[in-house]
Design a protein around this motif. Sequence first.
Motif, PDB file in Angstrom:
ATOM      1  N   GLY A   7       0.519  -1.107  -0.017  1.00 55.82           N
ATOM      2  CA  GLY A   7      -0.132  -0.270  -0.020  1.00 55.82           C
ATOM      3  C   GLY A   7       1.159   1.780  -0.316  1.00 55.82           C
ATOM      4  N   SER A   8       0.004   2.369  -0.061  1.00 54.35           N
ATOM      5  CA  SER A   8       0.614   3.891   0.143  1.00 54.35           C
ATOM      6  C   SER A   8       0.417   4.462   1.124  1.00 54.35           C
ATOM      7  CB  SER A   8       0.392   4.732  -1.069  1.00 54.35           C
ATOM      8  OG  SER A   8       0.536   5.273  -0.711  1.00 54.35           O
ATOM      9  N   VAL A   9       1.387   4.598   1.598  1.00 54.07           N
ATOM     10  CA  VAL A   9       0.754   5.706   3.092  1.00 54.07           C
ATOM     11  C   VAL A   9       0.244   7.099   2.987  1.00 54.07           C
ATOM     12  CG1 VAL A   9       1.746   7.016   5.131  1.00 54.07           C
ATOM     13  CG2 VAL A   9       3.289   5.014   4.314  1.00 54.07           C
ATOM     14  N   GLU A  10       1.099   7.612   1.687  1.00 54.27           N
ATOM     15  CA  GLU A  10       0.291   9.086   1.208  1.00 54.27           C
ATOM     16  C   GLU A  10      -1.769   8.719   0.725  1.00 54.27           C
ATOM     17  OE1 GLU A  10       2.411   7.928   0.061  1.00 54.27           O
ATOM     18  OE2 GLU A  10       4.083   9.857   0.834  1.00 54.27           O
ATOM     19  N   GLU A  11      -1.859   7.453  -0.147  1.00 57.41           N
ATOM     20  CA  GLU A  11      -3.467   7.360   0.418  1.00 57.41           C
ATOM     21  C   GLU A  11      -4.140   6.481   1.021  1.00 57.41           C
ATOM     22  OE1 GLU A  11      -4.663   7.388  -2.729  1.00 57.41           O
ATOM     23  OE2 GLU A  11      -3.276   8.271  -3.972  1.00 57.41           O
ATOM     24  N   GLY A  12      -3.676   5.486   1.838  1.00 54.41           N
ATOM     25  CA  GLY A  12      -3.680   5.102   3.631  1.00 54.41           C
ATOM     26  C   GLY A  12      -4.311   6.509   4.139  1.00 54.41           C
ATOM     27  N   ASP A  13      -3.448   7.789   4.228  1.00 54.97           N
ATOM     28  CA  ASP A  13      -3.080   9.035   5.246  1.00 54.97           C
ATOM     29  C   ASP A  13      -4.455   9.857   4.324  1.00 54.97           C
ATOM     30  OD1 ASP A  13      -2.666  10.765   7.144  1.00 54.97           O
ATOM     31  OD2 ASP A  13      -2.505  12.153   5.414  1.00 54.97           O
ATOM     32  N   ALA A  14      -5.059   9.489   2.779  1.00 51.74           N
ATOM     33  CA  ALA A  14      -6.348  10.225   2.388  1.00 51.74           C
ATOM     34  C   ALA A  14      -7.435   9.508   3.492  1.00 51.74           C
ATOM     35  CB  ALA A  14      -5.811  10.218   1.041  1.00 51.74           C
ATOM     36  N   LEU A  15      -7.417   8.107   3.352  1.00 45.63           N
ATOM     37  CA  LEU A  15      -8.682   7.369   3.618  1.00 45.63           C
ATOM     38  C   LEU A  15      -8.693   7.564   4.578  1.00 45.63           C
ATOM     39  CD1 LEU A  15      -8.049   3.866   2.139  1.00 45.63           C
ATOM     40  CD2 LEU A  15      -9.252   5.338   1.083  1.00 45.63           C
ATOM     41  N   PHE A  16      -7.815   7.684   5.837  1.00 46.88           N
ATOM     42  CA  PHE A  16      -7.670   8.029   7.166  1.00 46.88           C
ATOM     43  C   PHE A  16      -8.742   9.127   6.811  1.00 46.88           C
ATOM     44  CE2 PHE A  16      -6.406   9.285  11.116  1.00 46.88           C
ATOM     45  CZ  PHE A  16      -7.091   8.265  11.815  1.00 46.88           C
ATOM     46  N   LYS A  17      -8.011  10.273   6.901  1.00 46.15           N
ATOM     47  CA  LYS A  17      -8.808  11.479   6.587  1.00 46.15           C
ATOM     48  C   LYS A  17     -10.318  12.021   6.210  1.00 46.15           C
ATOM     49  CE  LYS A  17      -4.846  14.534   7.284  1.00 46.15           C
ATOM     50  NZ  LYS A  17      -3.128  14.631   6.611  1.00 46.15           N
TER      51      LYS A  17
ATOM     52  N   SER B  92      -4.844  -2.392   1.685  1.00 43.95           N
ATOM     53  CA  SER B  92      -3.371  -2.426   2.099  1.00 43.95           C
ATOM     54  C   SER B  92      -3.043  -0.595   2.309  1.00 43.95           C
ATOM     55  CB  SER B  92      -3.059  -2.997   0.958  1.00 43.95           C
ATOM     56  OG  SER B  92      -1.513  -2.803   1.083  1.00 43.95           O
ATOM     57  N   ASN B  93      -3.506  -0.409   1.288  1.00 45.61           N
ATOM     58  CA  ASN B  93      -2.935   1.361   1.989  1.00 45.61           C
ATOM     59  C   ASN B  93      -3.373   1.721   3.382  1.00 45.61           C
ATOM     60  OD1 ASN B  93      -2.588   1.750  -1.265  1.00 45.61           O
ATOM     61  ND2 ASN B  93      -4.984   2.763  -0.988  1.00 45.61           N
ATOM     62  N   LEU B  94      -4.406   1.508   3.670  1.00 46.77           N
ATOM     63  CA  LEU B  94      -4.904   2.189   5.090  1.00 46.77           C
ATOM     64  C   LEU B  94      -3.578   1.234   6.363  1.00 46.77           C
ATOM     65  CD1 LEU B  94      -6.899   3.598   6.749  1.00 46.77           C
ATOM     66  CD2 LEU B  94      -8.426   1.526   7.742  1.00 46.77           C
ATOM     67  N   LEU B  95      -3.506  -0.005   6.077  1.00 47.94           N
ATOM     68  CA  LEU B  95      -2.493  -1.014   7.077  1.00 47.94           C
ATOM     69  C   LEU B  95      -1.320   0.538   6.421  1.00 47.94           C
ATOM     70  CD1 LEU B  95      -2.764  -4.701   5.899  1.00 47.94           C
ATOM     71  CD2 LEU B  95      -3.146  -3.631   8.239  1.00 47.94           C
ATOM     72  N   LYS B  96      -0.906   0.373   5.501  1.00 44.91           N
ATOM     73  CA  LYS B  96       0.597   0.794   5.267  1.00 44.91           C
ATOM     74  C   LYS B  96       0.462   2.282   6.417  1.00 44.91           C
ATOM     75  CE  LYS B  96       4.051   0.954   2.714  1.00 44.91           C
ATOM     76  NZ  LYS B  96       5.294  -0.052   2.224  1.00 44.91           N
ATOM     77  N   TYR B  97      -0.278   3.141   6.187  1.00 49.13           N
ATOM     78  CA  TYR B  97      -0.401   3.828   6.854  1.00 49.13           C
ATOM     79  C   TYR B  97      -0.862   4.207   8.110  1.00 49.13           C
ATOM     80  CZ  TYR B  97      -2.370   7.677   9.659  1.00 49.13           C
ATOM     81  OH  TYR B  97      -3.735   8.913  10.441  1.00 49.13           O
ATOM     82  N   LEU B  98      -1.342   2.692   8.987  1.00 47.49           N
ATOM     83  CA  LEU B  98      -0.955   2.410   9.957  1.00 47.49           C
ATOM     84  C   LEU B  98      -0.152   2.417  10.723  1.00 47.49           C
ATOM     85  CD1 LEU B  98      -4.643   0.808  10.478  1.00 47.49           C
ATOM     86  CD2 LEU B  98      -4.347   3.158  11.424  1.00 47.49           C
ATOM     87  N   HIS B  99       0.904   1.736   9.588  1.00 51.52           N
ATOM     88  CA  HIS B  99       2.286   1.418   9.906  1.00 51.52           C
ATOM     89  C   HIS B  99       3.304   2.633  10.621  1.00 51.52           C
ATOM     90  CE1 HIS B  99       2.329  -3.407  10.246  1.00 51.52           C
ATOM     91  NE2 HIS B  99       1.772  -3.221   9.684  1.00 51.52           N
ATOM     92  N   SER B 100       2.923   3.556   9.577  1.00 55.49           N
ATOM     93  CA  SER B 100       3.978   4.848   9.766  1.00 55.49           C
ATOM     94  C   SER B 100       3.553   5.751  11.050  1.00 55.49           C
ATOM     95  CB  SER B 100       3.374   5.557   8.630  1.00 55.49           C
ATOM     96  OG  SER B 100       2.177   6.130   8.503  1.00 55.49           O
ATOM     97  N   LEU B 101       2.392   5.421  11.592  1.00 54.06           N
ATOM     98  CA  LEU B 101       2.470   5.812  12.972  1.00 54.06           C
ATOM     99  C   LEU B 101       2.451   5.275  14.339  1.00 54.06           C
ATOM    100  CD1 LEU B 101      -2.092   6.033  12.664  1.00 54.06           C
ATOM    101  CD2 LEU B 101       0.249   8.099  12.462  1.00 54.06           C
ATOM    102  N   GLU B 102       3.854   4.322  13.916  1.00 58.70           N
ATOM    103  CA  GLU B 102       4.858   3.526  15.122  1.00 58.70           C
ATOM    104  C   GLU B 102       5.541   5.148  15.710  1.00 58.70           C
ATOM    105  OE1 GLU B 102       6.375   0.749  13.358  1.00 58.70           O
ATOM    106  OE2 GLU B 102       4.782  -0.682  13.449  1.00 58.70           O
TER     107      GLU B 102
END
Length: 100
Positions: free
Chosen positions: A26-36, A90-100
């Motif tokens: 996944g993509s952190v940027e796409e996951g961040d957008a989904l999260f927001k 997958s994008n959301l998972l990647k974003y959540l991994h970036s929050l560590e």
Amino acid sequence: MICFSIIFVNHHDNNKYIIETLELNGSVEEGDALFKINCVGCHGITARGLVGPDLHSITQRLNDKEIIKQVTGGLTPPMPSFEIDPVNMSNLLKYLHSLE
């Protein structure tokens, strides 16, 4: 604007969905957008928690399969369940991994 794509699958009984999601990078940027778009109302803009818990280090408390089941099943009320395609999960998972 990125939105969750709807797929008509029972994610709890479908290991194919989980396998497909975990095979993607996944993509952190796409996951961040989904999260927001979908998650800030409960988890806050910085994912530090409001109604829902702080999600920093969530990937140290739950494995990816558990996170997928939580998101798609809304296992802990009042969290709703989300219908989300494997790419966006997958994008959301990647974003959540970036929050560590």
